[in-house]
Design a protein around this motif. Sequence first.
Motif, short mmCIF file in Angstrom:
data_model
loop_
_atom_site.label_atom_id
_atom_site.label_comp_id
_atom_site.label_asym_id
_atom_site.label_seq_id
_atom_site.Cartn_x
_atom_site.Cartn_y
_atom_site.Cartn_z
N VAL A 161 0.94 -1.24 -0.04
CA VAL A 161 0.22 -0.05 0.02
C VAL A 161 0.83 1.37 0.09
N VAL A 162 2.20 1.33 0.74
CA VAL A 162 2.72 2.48 0.81
C VAL A 162 3.28 2.90 -0.69
N ASP A 163 3.73 1.64 -1.15
CA ASP A 163 4.55 2.09 -2.44
C ASP A 163 3.73 2.62 -3.53
N LEU A 164 2.46 1.83 -3.39
CA LEU A 164 1.26 2.28 -4.40
C LEU A 164 0.92 3.64 -4.04
N ILE A 165 0.77 4.06 -3.03
CA ILE A 165 0.13 5.37 -2.54
C ILE A 165 1.30 6.36 -3.24
N ALA A 166 2.65 6.07 -3.02
CA ALA A 166 3.65 6.82 -3.34
C ALA A 166 3.86 7.06 -4.77
N ALA A 167 3.54 5.84 -5.54
CA ALA A 167 3.49 5.91 -6.96
C ALA A 167 2.36 6.81 -7.61
N HIS A 168 1.07 6.72 -6.74
CA HIS A 168 0.06 7.44 -7.34
C HIS A 168 0.26 9.09 -7.05
N ARG A 169 0.88 9.46 -6.26
CA ARG A 169 1.16 10.55 -5.88
C ARG A 169 2.34 11.19 -6.65
N HIS A 170 3.15 10.37 -7.17
CA HIS A 170 3.85 10.83 -8.40
C HIS A 170 3.38 10.84 -9.68
N ALA A 171 2.36 10.14 -9.88
CA ALA A 171 1.50 10.26 -11.07
C ALA A 171 0.82 11.27 -11.33
N VAL A 172 0.11 11.81 -10.01
CA VAL A 172 -0.64 12.96 -9.77
C VAL A 172 0.32 14.18 -10.14
N ALA A 173 1.48 14.23 -9.75
CA ALA A 173 2.18 15.28 -9.84
C ALA A 173 2.82 15.44 -11.44
N LYS A 174 2.91 14.35 -11.98
CA LYS A 174 3.17 14.38 -13.50
C LYS A 174 2.00 14.88 -14.15
N VAL A 175 0.80 14.47 -13.65
CA VAL A 175 -0.40 15.07 -14.43
C VAL A 175 -0.45 16.86 -14.22
N ALA A 185 1.14 22.99 -27.52
CA ALA A 185 0.08 22.49 -26.98
C ALA A 185 -0.45 21.21 -27.72
N ALA A 186 -0.35 21.09 -28.92
CA ALA A 186 -0.58 19.80 -29.56
C ALA A 186 0.52 18.64 -29.37
N LEU A 187 1.58 19.12 -29.18
CA LEU A 187 2.56 18.00 -28.74
C LEU A 187 2.20 17.56 -27.23
N ILE A 188 1.99 18.33 -26.34
CA ILE A 188 1.73 18.14 -24.95
C ILE A 188 0.46 17.24 -24.70
N GLY A 189 -0.51 17.72 -25.50
CA GLY A 189 -1.88 17.14 -25.37
C GLY A 189 -1.97 15.57 -25.34
N PRO A 190 -1.33 14.81 -26.28
CA PRO A 190 -1.14 13.52 -26.25
C PRO A 190 -0.45 12.85 -25.12
N ARG A 191 0.57 13.45 -24.81
CA ARG A 191 1.45 13.00 -23.56
C ARG A 191 0.68 13.20 -22.26
N LEU A 192 -0.14 14.15 -22.29
CA LEU A 192 -0.83 14.48 -21.06
C LEU A 192 -2.14 13.33 -20.94
N ASP A 193 -2.63 13.00 -22.05
CA ASP A 193 -3.59 12.05 -22.02
C ASP A 193 -2.85 10.72 -21.68
N ALA A 194 -1.79 10.34 -21.97
CA ALA A 194 -1.12 9.13 -21.63
C ALA A 194 -0.84 9.06 -20.17
N VAL A 195 -0.53 10.21 -19.55
CA VAL A 195 -0.03 10.47 -18.19
C VAL A 195 -1.14 10.21 -17.40
N MET A 196 -2.23 10.79 -17.78
CA MET A 196 -3.64 10.64 -17.04
C MET A 196 -4.20 9.18 -17.16
N ALA A 197 -3.99 8.57 -18.21
CA ALA A 197 -4.14 7.31 -18.14
C ALA A 197 -3.41 6.42 -17.27
N ASP A 198 -2.26 6.69 -17.17
CA ASP A 198 -1.27 5.86 -16.11
C ASP A 198 -1.66 6.20 -14.57
N GLU A 199 -2.00 7.75 -14.50
CA GLU A 199 -2.42 7.95 -13.20
C GLU A 199 -3.80 7.02 -12.61
#
Length: 115
Positions: free
Chosen positions: A19-33, A48-62
Amino acid sequence: MPIQLVCSSNGEPREADGVVDLIAAHRHAVAKVESLGKRLMQAEEAEAALIGPRLDAVMADEALVRRQAAMAPVADVCELKMKAAYFERLMNDGWCDVDADDLHELLRSFVDFQI
């Protein structure tokens, strides 16, 4: 449950310790988003056209890491309290959207806990 990988502070994948590592991983994912979201808001149209798809991928990871954290079994009362407090903060502070399936998995992980 299959082995779950999380990233350490240097970005290297490693097995989640619970649980501790998964919470830390999620906090890291939220920071990336949040970071990419800020960049997108300040970007010119071409960037923005370049960042948009990357943001979508990071949001899916989160969302994936959030689901893994919700599903993670708790080993003791301390982990149960930590996990409950973390998801309470997520819902109350607006860090990210916690959907009904996440809540269902979270509650299931609590029900499966044996004292």
